[in-house]
Design a protein around this motif. Structure first.
Motif, PDB file in Angstrom:
ATOM      1  N   LYS A 197      22.380  51.833  18.793  1.00  0.00           N
ATOM      2  CA  LYS A 197      21.030  51.786  19.340  1.00  0.00           C
ATOM      3  C   LYS A 197      20.165  50.834  18.524  1.00  0.00           C
ATOM      4  O   LYS A 197      20.093  50.932  17.306  1.00  0.00           O
ATOM      5  N   ILE A 198      19.509  49.909  19.212  1.00  0.00           N
ATOM      6  CA  ILE A 198      18.588  48.972  18.564  1.00  0.00           C
ATOM      7  C   ILE A 198      17.175  49.544  18.570  1.00  0.00           C
ATOM      8  O   ILE A 198      16.481  49.567  17.562  1.00  0.00           O
ATOM      9  N   SER A 199      16.740  50.000  19.742  1.00  0.00           N
ATOM     10  CA  SER A 199      15.437  50.641  19.892  1.00  0.00           C
ATOM     11  C   SER A 199      15.525  51.548  21.120  1.00  0.00           C
ATOM     12  O   SER A 199      16.602  51.694  21.704  1.00  0.00           O
ATOM     13  N   GLU A 200      14.425  52.129  21.528  1.00  0.00           N
ATOM     14  CA  GLU A 200      14.455  53.073  22.642  1.00  0.00           C
ATOM     15  C   GLU A 200      15.070  52.437  23.896  1.00  0.00           C
ATOM     16  O   GLU A 200      14.571  51.429  24.404  1.00  0.00           O
ATOM     17  N   ASN A 201      16.180  53.009  24.363  1.00  0.00           N
ATOM     18  CA  ASN A 201      16.903  52.559  25.565  1.00  0.00           C
ATOM     19  C   ASN A 201      17.492  51.152  25.441  1.00  0.00           C
ATOM     20  O   ASN A 201      17.873  50.553  26.443  1.00  0.00           O
ATOM     21  N   PHE A 202      17.599  50.637  24.222  1.00  0.00           N
ATOM     22  CA  PHE A 202      18.105  49.279  23.996  1.00  0.00           C
ATOM     23  C   PHE A 202      19.272  49.354  23.019  1.00  0.00           C
ATOM     24  O   PHE A 202      19.132  49.911  21.927  1.00  0.00           O
ATOM     25  N   TYR A 203      20.427  48.784  23.404  1.00  0.00           N
ATOM     26  CA  TYR A 203      21.660  48.948  22.645  1.00  0.00           C
ATOM     27  C   TYR A 203      22.417  47.632  22.525  1.00  0.00           C
ATOM     28  O   TYR A 203      22.202  46.697  23.304  1.00  0.00           O
ATOM     29  N   VAL A 204      23.320  47.592  21.554  1.00  0.00           N
ATOM     30  CA  VAL A 204      24.213  46.448  21.419  1.00  0.00           C
ATOM     31  C   VAL A 204      25.633  46.916  21.748  1.00  0.00           C
ATOM     32  O   VAL A 204      26.053  48.008  21.364  1.00  0.00           O
ATOM     33  N   ARG A 205      26.355  46.084  22.480  1.00  0.00           N
ATOM     34  CA  ARG A 205      27.744  46.388  22.817  1.00  0.00           C
ATOM     35  C   ARG A 205      28.657  45.884  21.702  1.00  0.00           C
ATOM     36  O   ARG A 205      28.225  45.203  20.776  1.00  0.00           O
ATOM     37  N   GLY A 206      29.931  46.194  21.845  1.00  0.00           N
ATOM     38  CA  GLY A 206      30.897  45.796  20.830  1.00  0.00           C
ATOM     39  C   GLY A 206      31.040  44.305  20.669  1.00  0.00           C
ATOM     40  O   GLY A 206      31.455  43.821  19.615  1.00  0.00           O
ATOM     41  N   ASP A 207      30.701  43.519  21.703  1.00  0.00           N
ATOM     42  CA  ASP A 207      30.864  42.072  21.615  1.00  0.00           C
ATOM     43  C   ASP A 207      29.588  41.354  21.184  1.00  0.00           C
ATOM     44  O   ASP A 207      29.536  40.126  21.158  1.00  0.00           O
ATOM     45  N   GLY A 208      28.530  42.119  20.849  1.00  0.00           N
ATOM     46  CA  GLY A 208      27.294  41.513  20.374  1.00  0.00           C
ATOM     47  C   GLY A 208      26.252  41.286  21.447  1.00  0.00           C
ATOM     48  O   GLY A 208      25.097  40.977  21.129  1.00  0.00           O
ATOM     49  N   THR A 209      26.629  41.388  22.735  1.00  0.00           N
ATOM     50  CA  THR A 209      25.624  41.294  23.792  1.00  0.00           C
ATOM     51  C   THR A 209      24.847  42.596  23.862  1.00  0.00           C
ATOM     52  O   THR A 209      25.336  43.646  23.447  1.00  0.00           O
ATOM     53  N   ARG A 210      23.627  42.528  24.391  1.00  0.00           N
ATOM     54  CA  ARG A 210      22.757  43.694  24.373  1.00  0.00           C
ATOM     55  C   ARG A 210      22.460  44.180  25.788  1.00  0.00           C
ATOM     56  O   ARG A 210      22.563  43.418  26.758  1.00  0.00           O
ATOM     57  N   ALA A 211      22.056  45.446  25.895  1.00  0.00           N
ATOM     58  CA  ALA A 211      21.747  46.017  27.203  1.00  0.00           C
ATOM     59  C   ALA A 211      20.597  47.007  27.080  1.00  0.00           C
ATOM     60  O   ALA A 211      20.621  47.891  26.216  1.00  0.00           O
ATOM     61  N   PHE A 212      19.606  46.842  27.946  1.00  0.00           N
ATOM     62  CA  PHE A 212      18.486  47.783  28.041  1.00  0.00           C
ATOM     63  C   PHE A 212      18.694  48.635  29.286  1.00  0.00           C
ATOM     64  O   PHE A 212      19.166  48.149  30.312  1.00  0.00           O
ATOM     65  N   TYR A 213      18.324  49.923  29.191  1.00  0.00           N
ATOM     66  CA  TYR A 213      18.484  50.841  30.309  1.00  0.00           C
ATOM     67  C   TYR A 213      17.104  51.269  30.797  1.00  0.00           C
ATOM     68  O   TYR A 213      16.312  51.852  30.055  1.00  0.00           O
ATOM     69  N   PHE A 214      16.809  50.947  32.078  1.00  0.00           N
ATOM     70  CA  PHE A 214      15.462  51.071  32.621  1.00  0.00           C
ATOM     71  C   PHE A 214      15.213  52.443  33.230  1.00  0.00           C
ATOM     72  O   PHE A 214      16.042  52.970  33.973  1.00  0.00           O
ATOM     73  N   SER A 215      14.052  52.979  32.951  1.00  0.00           N
ATOM     74  CA  SER A 215      13.528  54.114  33.712  1.00  0.00           C
ATOM     75  C   SER A 215      12.618  53.549  34.789  1.00  0.00           C
ATOM     76  O   SER A 215      12.069  52.439  34.642  1.00  0.00           O
ATOM     77  N   ASN A 216      12.424  54.303  35.879  1.00  0.00           N
ATOM     78  CA  ASN A 216      11.535  53.831  36.942  1.00  0.00           C
ATOM     79  C   ASN A 216      10.128  53.600  36.408  1.00  0.00           C
ATOM     80  O   ASN A 216       9.453  52.628  36.764  1.00  0.00           O
ATOM     81  N   GLU A 217       9.679  54.501  35.533  1.00  0.00           N
ATOM     82  CA  GLU A 217       8.314  54.408  35.013  1.00  0.00           C
ATOM     83  C   GLU A 217       8.118  53.143  34.182  1.00  0.00           C
ATOM     84  O   GLU A 217       7.120  52.421  34.341  1.00  0.00           O
ATOM     85  N   PHE A 218       9.066  52.863  33.290  1.00  0.00           N
ATOM     86  CA  PHE A 218       8.963  51.674  32.443  1.00  0.00           C
ATOM     87  C   PHE A 218       8.976  50.415  33.296  1.00  0.00           C
ATOM     88  O   PHE A 218       8.172  49.486  33.096  1.00  0.00           O
ATOM     89  N   LEU A 219       9.885  50.381  34.266  1.00  0.00           N
ATOM     90  CA  LEU A 219      10.052  49.183  35.085  1.00  0.00           C
ATOM     91  C   LEU A 219       8.814  48.887  35.919  1.00  0.00           C
ATOM     92  O   LEU A 219       8.296  47.761  35.925  1.00  0.00           O
ATOM     93  N   THR A 220       8.324  49.886  36.633  1.00  0.00           N
ATOM     94  CA  THR A 220       7.165  49.651  37.492  1.00  0.00           C
ATOM     95  C   THR A 220       5.932  49.303  36.671  1.00  0.00           C
ATOM     96  O   THR A 220       5.154  48.422  37.051  1.00  0.00           O
ATOM     97  N   SER A 221       5.749  49.973  35.547  1.00  0.00           N
ATOM     98  CA  SER A 221       4.592  49.693  34.693  1.00  0.00           C
ATOM     99  C   SER A 221       4.626  48.258  34.188  1.00  0.00           C
ATOM    100  O   SER A 221       3.603  47.554  34.220  1.00  0.00           O
ATOM    101  N   MET A 222       5.788  47.801  33.754  1.00  0.00           N
ATOM    102  CA  MET A 222       5.894  46.450  33.204  1.00  0.00           C
ATOM    103  C   MET A 222       5.623  45.397  34.273  1.00  0.00           C
ATOM    104  O   MET A 222       4.905  44.413  34.039  1.00  0.00           O
ATOM    105  N   PHE A 223       6.204  45.571  35.462  1.00  0.00           N
ATOM    106  CA  PHE A 223       5.979  44.591  36.528  1.00  0.00           C
ATOM    107  C   PHE A 223       4.516  44.564  36.958  1.00  0.00           C
ATOM    108  O   PHE A 223       3.942  43.495  37.186  1.00  0.00           O
ATOM    109  N   LYS A 224       3.898  45.744  37.064  1.00  0.00           N
ATOM    110  CA  LYS A 224       2.490  45.786  37.475  1.00  0.00           C
ATOM    111  C   LYS A 224       1.593  45.099  36.454  1.00  0.00           C
ATOM    112  O   LYS A 224       0.655  44.374  36.809  1.00  0.00           O
TER     113      LYS A 224
END
Length: 546
Positions: A197-224
């Motif tokens: 885990k890098i930060s809340e809902n943000f992670y690094v995979r074994g190959d060094g690439t990263r992935a964030f996992y979105f909640s509906n609330e976070f996603l809609t708030s950010m786009f708005k």
């Protein structure tokens, strides 16, 4: 000899984390951010266009957006190998697609694709957190932006920069078609268990690439907040079964449509609580027809599958060791530093191989041997006894395996593997039961990288080294440390050493600190400088007891 060293209780320190409470260290967080382009470039070098499936579901899910009067201009953000682009071009040949990715190798895969045509596709390298899209695309000229499993690869604090960049090239009524990882996805659960885990809902995979996992609330708030209205929003859920690997993976991802805000009232946002469950139900009911982007044959790699080991051949003169260690692609996310081979160990093993008198006929202890134990195995050829130690169980398992597969009697019989957490009285007692007289030579390679470990290191060495009441000479009991200076500076190391009754009698490559040292370490190297030094940052410190 320092009088207070005997009276001090030996501090105990668990060097290796055994619980998943640390996440990714600040050093690696910065490195993943700085080298994000490199990690994705390596990803596409490895997988080419075989990782993701072509996204033929785009027409089924969003066909009405692509179809219409006149030629539409589309921007594919994070185009990868072209799994979105070419299905779109084949289905809607009248439309034009801009394709960008910050991985040069990915863009090259698009340009060399058999269906690539300049008349239909313009592909270019672009980091949307830094580069201006208007350098490639005219302002307010794009009808549709597709963002398919791409925003998740961006650190969350930089996601607004991507949206602002994209909004500049969208027409006033332009839309964003979005699909990406959702919170609760099996991959998130597995990465959490692996302390990635890098930060809340943000992670690094074994190959060094990263992935964030979105909640509906976070996603809609950010786009708005960045000038978009929510037109559609849903959660896709599906089980993916890989029979050959006997894996069942519960996939979850968000699927949404956003439109550039024009200042009018957004009916969707006023009824978010009512609208989202309806969309979720529709998608769940259609689960058998929902396509998953990831190819079945490599899907497990996205879910934090167990890191693999591989072998490395190390040649030292006429010796050859085949060392099993954690594969390089997984080393950066590994909590144990002992599952890899450090440059300091390579140097010291080479020194011992060329200078048998350092350990010949002596009793040798290696602290923090790690999985390789190459210094211990070289020493076993000349020494009377070698005990190779580490505090990490996984490293010890591989160490035992490597010793067993590389040494034969009589050398094998002289090397003993033991667990030793510095400062652990029970472990120290067990070592003394094997060799009650103490050790003539103690070796440690890259064991000085944690400030909290320095006192336990010297305290343990003091407990186990052969006592010396005379003047220190090169044949007297010694503690040899080889390392790269990282978070602990040399004055701190020397100060702590003195507290436990050790004095520095030689160091390399800076020269001799005392006239009595007689260039102990320099004599280990060829006068013509022909020795191979794996890193110019390496240092060697030679200590004896006061």
């Amino acid at each position: 000899m320092a009088s207070n060293a005997k009276e001090e209780p030996v501090p105990r320190l668990q060097i290796y984390s055994t619980s998943g409470n640390g996440g990714v260290s600040p050093f690696w967080r910065e490195k993943y951010e700085k080298d994000a382009k490199k990690y994705w470039d390596v990803f596409y070098k490895r997988h080419q266009d075989k990782f993701f499936k072509d996204r033929h579901y785009l027409d089924k899910e969003w066909g009405h957006y692509f179809f219409g009067a006149g030629r539409k201009t589309i921007l594919e953000v994070g185009c990868g190998a072209g799994n979105t682009i070419f299905p779109l071009v084949a289905t809607y040949p009248d439309n034009f697609v801009y394709a960008c990715d910050f991985s040069p190798r990915a863009v090259n895969l698009v340009k060399t694709h058999k269906d690539f045509r300049d008349s239909h596709v313009s592909a270019f390298v672009c980091d949307l957190t830094v580069d201006d899209l208007n350098d490639h695309i005219s302002p307010s000229s794009v009808d549709i932006v597709t963002m398919i499993f791409v925003l998740s690869a961006v650190s969350p604090e930089k996601m607004p920069l991507v949206l602002q960049n994209v909004r500049k090239v969208l027409k006033p009524s332009g839309i964003v078609l979005f699909r990406d990882y959702a919170t609760g996805d099996l991959a998130q659960e597995r990465l959490t268990c692996k302390d990635q885990k890098i930060s809340e809902n943000f992670y690094v995979r074994g190959d060094g690439t990263r992935a964030f996992y979105f909640s509906n609330e976070f996603l809609t708030s950010m786009f708005k907040e960045n000038g978009f209205e929510v037109e559609e929003l849903g959660l896709c859920c599906k089980q993916v079964e890989n029979r050959s690997r006997e894996l069942v993976m519960n996939r979850r991802w968000v699927q949404a449509v956003f439109r550039t805000s024009n200042g009018t009232t957004n009916n969707f946002s006023a009824n978010t609580e009512a609208a989202i469950p309806v969309k979720e139900k529709i998608l769940k009911d259609a689960v058998n027809n929902v396509e998953v982007d990831i190819s079945d044959g490599v899907a497990a790699e996205m879910f934090g599958s167990t890191p693999s080991n591989d072998n490395e051949i190390i040649k030292l003169g006429d010796w050859s060791f085949e060392i099993t260690r954690l594969s390089k692609e997984h080393q950066h996310t590994c909590k144990s530093t002992g599952l890899m081979i450090w440059e300091s160990a390579r140097l010291m093993a080479s020194v011992l191989a060329r200078n048998p008198p350092i350990v010949s006929g002596k009793r040798v202890l290696e602290l923090g041997s790690g999985c390789a134990g190459i210094c211990s195995m070289v020493a076993a050829r000349y020494a009377d006894l070698v005990i190779s130690t580490d505090g990490d169980t996984k490293a010890l398992d591989l160490l035992t395996q490597n010793v067993t597969s590389n040494l034969e009697p009589p050398f094998f019989d002289k090397l003993i593997v033991r667990k030793l957490e510095w400062g652990n009285k029970d472990h120290i007692k067990a070592i003394k039961e094997v060799n009650y007289r103490g050790f003539d030579i103690i070796i440690g390679t890259d064991v000085t990288y944690i400030a909290e470990a320095i006192s336990p290191l010297f305290a343990t060495a003091k407990e186990l080294i052969l006592s010396n009441d005379g003047i220190c000479k090169d044949q007297e009991p010694g503690l040899i440390l080889c390392h790269v200076i990282r978070r602990v500076d040399e004055p701190s190391i020397l100060s702590t050493a003195s507290q436990f009754g050790f004095k520095l009698v030689d160091k390399w490559p800076s020269g001799n600190p005392t006239a009595a040292s007689q260039s102990i370490i320099n004599s280990w190297f060829a006068e013509d400088g022909s020795d191979y030094i794996p890193s110019t940052a390496l240092n060697i410190l030679y200590f004896c007891l006061e």
